[in-house]
Design an enzyme around this catalytic site. Structure first.
Site, mmCIF file in Angstrom:
data_model
loop_
_atom_site.group_PDB
_atom_site.id
_atom_site.type_symbol
_atom_site.label_atom_id
_atom_site.label_comp_id
_atom_site.label_asym_id
_atom_site.label_seq_id
_atom_site.Cartn_x
_atom_site.Cartn_y
_atom_site.Cartn_z
ATOM 1 N N CYS A 110 -5.383 -2.439 2.893
ATOM 2 C CA CYS A 110 -5.235 -2.252 4.343
ATOM 3 C C CYS A 110 -6.371 -2.938 5.097
ATOM 4 O O CYS A 110 -6.611 -4.117 4.908
ATOM 5 C CB CYS A 110 -5.131 -0.765 4.673
ATOM 6 S SG CYS A 110 -4.575 -0.437 6.370
ATOM 7 N N LYS A 148 -9.562 2.314 -2.923
ATOM 8 C CA LYS A 148 -10.046 1.882 -1.613
ATOM 9 C C LYS A 148 -11.364 2.583 -1.298
ATOM 10 O O LYS A 148 -11.480 3.806 -1.418
ATOM 11 C CB LYS A 148 -9.000 2.198 -0.540
ATOM 12 C CG LYS A 148 -9.371 1.690 0.844
ATOM 13 C CD LYS A 148 -8.291 2.024 1.862
ATOM 14 C CE LYS A 148 -8.657 1.478 3.243
ATOM 15 N NZ LYS A 148 -7.672 1.864 4.269
ATOM 16 N N GLU A 166 0.823 -1.212 0.000
ATOM 17 C CA GLU A 166 0.000 0.000 0.000
ATOM 18 C C GLU A 166 0.861 1.269 0.000
ATOM 19 O O GLU A 166 1.857 1.348 0.715
ATOM 20 C CB GLU A 166 -0.899 -0.018 1.239
ATOM 21 C CG GLU A 166 -1.790 1.202 1.397
ATOM 22 C CD GLU A 166 -2.491 1.227 2.744
ATOM 23 O OE1 GLU A 166 -3.447 2.012 2.885
ATOM 24 O OE2 GLU A 166 -2.084 0.484 3.653
#
Length: 525
Positions: free
Chosen positions: A388, A332, A275
């Site tokens: 994440c 995301k 990430e």
């Protein structure tokens, strides 16, 4: 207002003395030891049973409230102690906030337990009633205010002999079943063994038979996991950013490290970076994108980037192909409140012109459209990307438009240092693999990076002819390096995938119903 103040005064006056407070605090702390990295489920379960018994015998709503709250404070203060670490990335500026963050987090989450404990005193059988209400509160905190299903009570079984039970009930369902089981000694006395022993044997038997199933065939594709080990306090410093970027390029372009025991073509089909691993603004086809693609030596590179359009930015994953062009991408969608965006920040901008909190003017990330499955071709198949802590939300994975062949999590756990946070995050990634019956590739900035098979095992499937005890496909915390591994095969949809949260709802209703009915022959609690 006066009524509220009187109620608060009554709650405060009902607080226990030193010894009365120490016991629930200690029980909560002991229950937290069932979470990763300790995994002491055999201590956590009796502690949960003690908490339920103590609440059932509290004798009143205020006393039960304090027992539940103090137990929750002990549980969350110990299991979430790592929450202070981000404040020490810049200790001179933020270090003073760390104790307040931990206390407020533990106290706030403990209120879910406290409310369940207080409400249970209104039920005829408070032990079973509290177990059901407590389980409902755990499910609720996984959803309310964007949700925080971290260290759910049901997570204690991940490394136990009953670890495959998540494929049957999911993490929420296992949480409900765990708390109802923990209430049985208080509700049934010595007769509880009549139920608990078959339950334990059934869970262990389910796990044994699931682990004994034939191994699904490996995919022919080989994935390279790249872990640069860029410490958070150095990650964005200009000199170190360049050093870390070159390390990523060098590791990506290195020689193949696939174990020759695998009967697979000697090639890498996909390279994965963690990430936000690219420390620069990157545009398709420009110099940085071309450098990333060139390092892959013909293999596409899936990298965590910050995608920017105008005043907006997204925490994104981009797959760079030939010439640095982006062939697939994902933004995301489940963002961390106050970490990646400020709730209602855009509304405050629209209403009052306040720019400091608005994602739409670059003061935070914007949310992506939602879960998606990327088709990476016949060798790699369909992948569900997770960035994440999106991996901790089973409800989001259930919203994916189709079932993938495997899951890919990229993350940056450097914010949480070497403490329990990265271990707990990794354990939840393994749990998702068990729930879904899908392999998962996890690539982290500072660790833990690993290939996880469809039963949640971190070693991956053994290579043909491999020696017993072969090193797992895992890079530990604080290591820089690569893993070259084949993609494990997929299992058929698990019962949890087919049923969803329906068993969770049924168990909650049964537990609550049992709390409303008093039976003869058992203890009154």
């Amino acid at each position: 207002m006066r009524r509220a103040l009187r109620a608060l005064r009554a709650v405060w006056q009902a607080r226990p003395d030193g010894r009365g407070a120490a016991m629930p605090l200690a029980a909560g702390a002991l229950a937290s030891l069932g979470q990763a990295p300790t995994g002491l489920w055999f201590l956590a379960f009796p502690a949960l049973a003690w908490i339920i018994l103590a609440v059932a015998r509290a004798g009143g709503g205020l006393s039960a409230f304090w027992t539940g709250w103090l137990s929750g404070i002990g549980y969350f203060a110990v299991s979430l102690h790592w929450i202070v670490f981000p404040f020490f990335v810049d200790p001179l500026r933020h270090g003073w906030m760390s104790p307040f963050a931990l206390v407020l987090m533990a106290a706030g989450l403990g209120l879910f337990w406290a409310a369940a404990a207080a409400l249970s005193q209104r039920l005829p059988r408070p032990a079973l009633g509290f177990a059901a209400l407590w389980a409902g509160a755990e499910v609720l905190r996984g959803h309310v205010l964007t949700g925080f299903p971290w260290v759910l009570v049901g997570h204690i079984w991940t490394d136990s002999p009953a670890g495959q039970v998540y494929s049957l009930l999911g993490s929420y369902g296992v949480t409900v079943a765990t708390l109802i089981a923990a209430a049985l000694p208080a509700a049934m006395g010595r007769w509880s063994a009549v139920v608990l022993v078959p339950l334990a044997l059934g869970a262990a038997g389910w796990t044994a038979q699931r682990l004994a199933l034939p191994e699904p065939p490996l995919r022919e594709a080989v994935v390279r996991l790249v872990q640069p080990n860029a410490e958070q306090y150095l990650k964005w410093a200009p000199d170190w950013a360049e050093r870390h970027f070159r390390r990523l390029l060098d590791l990506t372009a290195g020689d193949l490290r696939l174990d020759p025991a695998y009967d697979l073509p000697a090639r890498v089909d996909l390279v994965v970076w963690p990430e936000t691993s690219v420390p620069y603004r990157v545009e398709p086809g420009e110099a940085i994108a071309r450098a990333i693609a060139a390092a892959g030596r013909g293999a596409p590179v899936a990298a965590g980037i910050q995608r920017i359009e105008g005043d907006r930015g997204w925490n994104a994953l981009a797959v760079f192909g030939a010439g640095g062009m982006v062939t697939a991408s994902y933004d995301k969608h489940h963002l961390v409140p106050f970490g990646e965006y400020v709730p209602y920040g855009d509304l405050m901008y629209d209403l009052f012109g306040l720019r400091a909190f608005a994602a739409q003017v670059g003061a935070g990330y914007s949310a992506g459209a939602g879960p998606r499955v990327m088709d990476l071709g016949p060798r790699l198949g369909r992948v569900l990307p997770l960035i994440c802590y999106e991996v901790v939300f089973p409800q989001d994975i259930a919203r994916a438009p189709e079932r993938a062949d495997w899951m890919l999590q990229i993350t940056n756990d450097a914010w949480f240092g070497p403490w329990a946070g990265p271990h707990q995050h990794f354990a939840q990634a393994r749990l998702r693999a068990i729930e879904q019956g899908l392999p998962l590739v996890r690539v982290a900035n500072t660790g833990i990076s690993a290939v996880i098979d469809a039963r949640g095992r971190v070693t991956g499937p053994p290579a043909p002819g491999a020696q017993e005890g072969q090193a797992p496909h895992l890079l530990a915390l604080g290591q820089a390096g690569v893993i070259d591994a084949p993609l494990p095969g997929v299992l058929p949809p698990t019962p949890y995938v087919r049923w969803g949260e329906t068993p969770t709802a049924i168990l909650l209703l049964l537990g609550l119903g049992a709390g409303l009915v008093r039976r003869r022959g058992f203890a009154s609690a």
